[in-house]
Design a protein around this motif. Structure first.
Motif, mmCIF file in Angstrom:
data_model
loop_
_atom_site.group_PDB
_atom_site.id
_atom_site.type_symbol
_atom_site.label_atom_id
_atom_site.label_comp_id
_atom_site.label_asym_id
_atom_site.label_seq_id
_atom_site.Cartn_x
_atom_site.Cartn_y
_atom_site.Cartn_z
ATOM 1 N N ASP A 131 -71.695 8.080 -34.683
ATOM 2 C CA ASP A 131 -72.720 7.040 -34.597
ATOM 3 C C ASP A 131 -72.672 6.355 -33.233
ATOM 4 N N SER A 132 -71.466 6.136 -32.719
ATOM 5 C CA SER A 132 -71.315 5.511 -31.400
ATOM 6 C C SER A 132 -71.822 6.435 -30.298
ATOM 7 N N ALA A 133 -71.502 7.724 -30.409
ATOM 8 C CA ALA A 133 -71.966 8.689 -29.412
ATOM 9 C C ALA A 133 -73.488 8.773 -29.413
ATOM 10 N N PHE A 134 -74.067 8.750 -30.608
ATOM 11 C CA PHE A 134 -75.528 8.788 -30.727
ATOM 12 C C PHE A 134 -76.155 7.559 -30.064
ATOM 13 N N ALA A 135 -75.562 6.388 -30.292
ATOM 14 C CA ALA A 135 -76.106 5.153 -29.724
ATOM 15 C C ALA A 135 -76.104 5.180 -28.201
ATOM 16 N N CYS A 136 -75.137 5.881 -27.618
ATOM 17 C CA CYS A 136 -75.020 5.933 -26.153
ATOM 18 C C CYS A 136 -75.837 7.055 -25.525
ATOM 19 N N THR A 137 -76.367 7.943 -26.335
ATOM 20 C CA THR A 137 -77.076 9.105 -25.793
ATOM 21 C C THR A 137 -78.510 9.200 -26.323
ATOM 22 N N THR A 138 -78.679 9.847 -27.454
ATOM 23 C CA THR A 138 -80.011 10.180 -27.949
ATOM 24 C C THR A 138 -80.807 8.953 -28.373
ATOM 25 N N LEU A 139 -80.145 7.934 -28.912
ATOM 26 C CA LEU A 139 -80.885 6.731 -29.297
ATOM 27 C C LEU A 139 -81.586 6.112 -28.095
ATOM 28 N N ARG A 140 -80.938 6.130 -26.932
ATOM 29 C CA ARG A 140 -81.575 5.602 -25.725
ATOM 30 C C ARG A 140 -82.834 6.394 -25.385
ATOM 31 N N LEU A 141 -82.782 7.705 -25.641
ATOM 32 C CA LEU A 141 -83.959 8.546 -25.415
ATOM 33 C C LEU A 141 -85.073 8.167 -26.379
ATOM 34 N N TYR A 142 -84.723 7.964 -27.641
ATOM 35 C CA TYR A 142 -85.723 7.629 -28.652
ATOM 36 C C TYR A 142 -86.465 6.330 -28.321
ATOM 37 N N LYS A 143 -85.801 5.436 -27.610
ATOM 38 C CA LYS A 143 -86.432 4.159 -27.269
ATOM 39 C C LYS A 143 -87.448 4.285 -26.135
ATOM 40 N N LYS A 144 -87.519 5.489 -25.534
ATOM 41 C CA LYS A 144 -88.392 5.676 -24.373
ATOM 42 C C LYS A 144 -89.595 6.569 -24.631
ATOM 43 N N ILE A 145 -89.537 7.404 -25.687
ATOM 44 C CA ILE A 145 -90.576 8.418 -25.864
ATOM 45 C C ILE A 145 -91.152 8.377 -27.274
ATOM 46 N N PRO A 146 -92.361 8.938 -27.476
ATOM 47 C CA PRO A 146 -92.935 9.032 -28.824
ATOM 48 C C PRO A 146 -92.089 9.934 -29.727
ATOM 49 N N ILE A 147 -92.074 9.617 -31.016
ATOM 50 C CA ILE A 147 -91.229 10.310 -31.994
ATOM 51 C C ILE A 147 -92.040 10.636 -33.240
ATOM 52 N N LEU A 148 -91.685 11.742 -33.886
ATOM 53 C CA LEU A 148 -92.197 12.045 -35.215
ATOM 54 C C LEU A 148 -91.070 11.789 -36.213
ATOM 55 N N ALA A 149 -91.366 11.087 -37.295
ATOM 56 C CA ALA A 149 -90.381 10.799 -38.330
ATOM 57 C C ALA A 149 -90.758 11.537 -39.608
ATOM 58 N N LYS A 150 -89.736 12.052 -40.309
ATOM 59 C CA LYS A 150 -89.987 12.811 -41.530
ATOM 60 C C LYS A 150 -90.500 11.929 -42.666
ATOM 61 N N THR A 151 -89.987 10.695 -42.735
ATOM 62 C CA THR A 151 -90.322 9.804 -43.839
ATOM 63 C C THR A 151 -90.490 8.376 -43.337
#
Length: 375
Positions: A131-151
């Motif tokens: 969870d910490s690794a995700f917060a430092c990497t991919t989560l930062r990406l998600y805050k910058k670009i459009p996303i599709l969510a399953k639910t």
């Protein structure tokens, strides 16, 4: 358009020959819309590397990827530079920012598809680290670009982590109907039961899941023990995992070895038999992200009883002949009560096909590409 689908998840997601593959289901929908699609699916063993043409316009490349746990590392230089868009089964994968950066340099629209943002290893050191690794990497990406969510639940997870909700679009998961058995109703159910070691009058409870904590296999066995004397119940499990030995030991402790059958794996070409012989499908997980097996069971007219979770709350909504349960006791009540009418099961089976195809997700992906290219 020329499109690619990327799946770097290195566990059993989309394992060739054993699952209703989400990446192939989406790819098939896009190809049927007239697009050219290549799927890049990570594998751990170099012997599994191969390229298969699924149908005209749709190819899948099983590629060896270095990995850390369930997280695969993909070399984006393997992608064609003239792609219009890259759809990525993303979730919590920590190695995605470098792929997104490569796509940006080459004018390719990168679209992540998110079903969950949390590690499945809840309340463990491993889970906290990921969870910490995700917060430092991919989560930062998600805050910058459009996303599709399953639910809707996945969308709320992302918003709670600071992602702008206006950048998140919903795109539901679907079944790849191209691999479902169409004539299963014509099968001799009694003969299939004999083939799998059951008797015609058995009431078969089915569960298809990893034998790991989040799937609650021990609670499944408790449910079975609580109801086994009320009907001629038998338990059919498909799955393997870290808890397999402990599950076997518990079955022996309960003295129910003759009433429980476990298959480590069943080739997907034979999975229809599992659902067809079963009376009830039990989904015990309280953190189920979607529940592909739930939809498969409904398609094959097997009554589902599932604990309330993100996925079942969506897939079972309005589905007659099935039950979304808030407790294990409610599951027990459902499977020991009157069996649902065939007309209800048939109605829900038809709704699965109409409500949960991959076409809406494919359309959402194309719309993302068109919207971002218009900017």
């Amino acid at each position: 358009m020329k499109l690619a689908i990327l799946c770097t998840m290195m566990k059993r997601f989309g394992m060739k020959g054993f699952y209703n593959s989400q990446e192939i289901g989406l790819g098939r929908a896009l190809a049927e819309m007239g697009h050219t699609v290549v799927i890049y699916k990570g594998v751990k063993d170099r012997k599994q590397v191969e390229t298969i043409e699924i149908l005209e316009g749709l190819t899948i490349r099983y590629m060896f990827m270095p990995y850390f746990g369930a997280h695969g590392w993909f070399f984006p230089s393997l992608l064609d530079k003239d792609l219009d868009g890259l759809f990525c089964f993303a979730d919590q994968q920590i190695f995605l920012p470098h792929v997104a950066a490569w796509c940006k340099r080459h004018g390719i629209v990168f679209v992540p598809y998110v079903g969950t943002t949390y590690s499945l290893y809840v309340n463990t050191l491993r889970g906290r680290v990921m969870d910490s690794a995700f917060a430092c990497t991919t989560l930062r990406l998600y805050k910058k670009i459009p996303i599709l969510a399953k639910t809707e639940a996945a969308k709320k997870e992302l918003e709670a982590l600071g992602v702008d909700g206006s950048h998140i679009s919903l795109a539901p998961v679907g079944l790849d109907t191209g691999v479902l058995k169409k004539d299963f109703l014509e099968a001799d159910r009694a003969a299939l039961r004999r083939e799998l070691g059951f008797e015609e009058d058995d009431v078969i409870l089915c569960n298809v899941a990893r034998l790991e904590e989040d799937k609650r296999p021990f609670d499944l066995l408790k449910v079975f023990m609580n109801v086994r004397d009320r009907k001629k119940f038998r338990l059919l499990m498909v799955g393997k995992g870290a808890l397999r030995q402990a599950v076997d030991e518990k079955i022996a402790e309960y003295g129910i070895g003759d009433e429980v059958k476990i298959f480590d794996r069943v080739p997907y070409t034979d999975m229809w038999k599992i659902y067809t012989v079963s009376d009830y499908y039990l989904n015990m997980s309280e953190v189920e992200i979607f529940g592909m097996a739930i939809m498969e069971a409904m398609y094959y007219r097997c009554s589902v009883a599932a604990r309330r979770a993100i996925g079942p709350s969506l897939t079972l909504k309005g589905m007659r002949g099935h039950r979304l349960c808030d407790s294990d006791a409610e599951i027990e009540d459902w499977i020991t009560g009157p069996y649902p009418p065939e007309e209800e099961l048939a109605e829900s089976a038809e709704k699965v096909i109409t409500d949960f195809s991959w076409r809406p997700c494919a359309k959402a992906f194309i719309q993302q590409i068109e919207t971002q290219r218009a900017r």
